[in-house]
Design a protein around this motif. Sequence first.
Motif, PDB file in Angstrom:
ATOM      1  N   ALA A   1       1.022  -1.233   0.140  1.00  0.00           N
ATOM      2  CA  ALA A   1       0.364   0.333   0.150  1.00  0.00           C
ATOM      3  C   ALA A   1       0.893   1.136  -0.251  1.00  0.00           C
ATOM      4  CB  ALA A   1      -0.839  -0.118   1.326  1.00  0.00           C
ATOM      5  N   LEU A   2      -0.240   2.036  -0.764  1.00  0.00           N
ATOM      6  CA  LEU A   2       0.835   3.999  -1.066  1.00  0.00           C
ATOM      7  C   LEU A   2       0.280   4.904  -0.165  1.00  0.00           C
ATOM      8  CD1 LEU A   2       2.881   5.190  -2.146  1.00  0.00           C
ATOM      9  CD2 LEU A   2       1.407   5.377  -4.364  1.00  0.00           C
ATOM     10  N   SER A   3       0.761   5.431   0.535  1.00  0.00           N
ATOM     11  CA  SER A   3       0.351   7.240   1.559  1.00  0.00           C
ATOM     12  C   SER A   3       0.503   7.967   1.199  1.00  0.00           C
ATOM     13  CB  SER A   3      -0.355   6.607   2.287  1.00  0.00           C
ATOM     14  OG  SER A   3      -0.782   7.649   3.406  1.00  0.00           O
ATOM     15  N   GLU A   4       0.399   9.146   0.530  1.00  0.00           N
ATOM     16  CA  GLU A   4       0.723  10.220   0.213  1.00  0.00           C
ATOM     17  C   GLU A   4       1.321  11.218   1.504  1.00  0.00           C
ATOM     18  OE1 GLU A   4      -0.503  10.984  -4.381  1.00  0.00           O
ATOM     19  OE2 GLU A   4      -1.171  11.980  -2.791  1.00  0.00           O
ATOM     20  N   ALA A   5       2.492  11.646   1.901  1.00  0.00           N
ATOM     21  CA  ALA A   5       2.530  12.038   2.502  1.00  0.00           C
ATOM     22  C   ALA A   5       3.013  13.389   2.713  1.00  0.00           C
ATOM     23  CB  ALA A   5       3.625  11.595   3.445  1.00  0.00           C
ATOM     24  N   GLY A   6       2.721  14.181   2.083  1.00  0.00           N
ATOM     25  CA  GLY A   6       3.093  15.816   2.018  1.00  0.00           C
ATOM     26  C   GLY A   6       1.972  16.460   2.761  1.00  0.00           C
TER      27      GLY A   6
ATOM     28  N   ASN B   1      -4.260  11.680   4.293  1.00  0.00           N
ATOM     29  CA  ASN B   1      -2.791  10.664   3.749  1.00  0.00           C
ATOM     30  C   ASN B   1      -3.618   8.850   3.464  1.00  0.00           C
ATOM     31  OD1 ASN B   1      -1.306  12.340   6.527  1.00  0.00           O
ATOM     32  ND2 ASN B   1      -1.118  12.350   5.117  1.00  0.00           N
ATOM     33  N   LYS B   2      -4.022   8.735   2.585  1.00  0.00           N
ATOM     34  CA  LYS B   2      -5.217   8.013   2.396  1.00  0.00           C
ATOM     35  C   LYS B   2      -4.563   6.871   1.297  1.00  0.00           C
ATOM     36  CE  LYS B   2      -7.315  10.147  -0.039  1.00  0.00           C
ATOM     37  NZ  LYS B   2      -6.800  11.875  -0.081  1.00  0.00           N
ATOM     38  N   LEU B   3      -4.721   5.330   2.583  1.00  0.00           N
ATOM     39  CA  LEU B   3      -3.688   4.535   1.849  1.00  0.00           C
ATOM     40  C   LEU B   3      -4.570   3.787   0.299  1.00  0.00           C
ATOM     41  CD1 LEU B   3      -3.194   2.296   5.031  1.00  0.00           C
ATOM     42  CD2 LEU B   3      -2.249   3.272   3.552  1.00  0.00           C
TER      43      LEU B   3
END
Lengths: 118, 112
Positions: free
Chosen positions: A93-98, A104-106
């Motif tokens: 899974a990937l979550s943007e963190a900016g 910060n959805k997965l």
Amino acid sequence: AQKVTQAQTEISVVEKEDVTLDCVYETRDTTYYLFWYKQPPSGELVFLIRRNSFDEQNEISGRYSWNFQKSTSSFNFTITASQVVDSAVYFCALSEAGIKAAGNKLTFGGGTRVLVKP
Amino acid sequence: NAGVTQTPKFRILKIGQSMTLQCTQDMNHNYMYWYRQDPGMGLKLIYYSVGAGITDKGEVPNGYNVSRSTTEDFPLRLELAAPSQTSVYFCASRAEGQGRTYFGPGTRLTVT
């Protein structure tokens, strides 16, 4: 938009074999997190690892190891000397963190089912 | 800490019925989420919330509604159940600025 691809839908191995699960991701964000979760037959989601996009060091935890390569947008997972208890579905899974990543959805890949035979 | 709790664990609905899936977290997390997992598939985001009083649609919001009146609770409402909503529903939470998302045990819903 984010995307996570797990090309292997199912892998079958014999106990004590090594197994590597592939994960390829797409994101426009420069800051993000990558995860692996395990879903055993009981159905719950078990957190395995989180990796920050700034940290490309590989990680080892017991029989588990992870290889993060930003150049190829991959975050592969290897189980060494597999055991029957490793039989499960594994999700990348990937979550943007900016700052602009609201919530910060997965985003999950489709999962890889690992079957370890005795 | 109990973490993220969900009720019920299992439910069978008839087409057209309504129900609310309950989700509570005791970690004081700002962010909460609802995902669904169809058989043999990955998880897809239904709705999410970044704090009490704030909700937003995810990838598959049609047929669902949510509310967030408190930090702890994030119920998911199905108004007119359809067979396409047969799925396992996971609630999750995360602290703002923290990397890890915590998942509840899931609710297995069947619509017949």
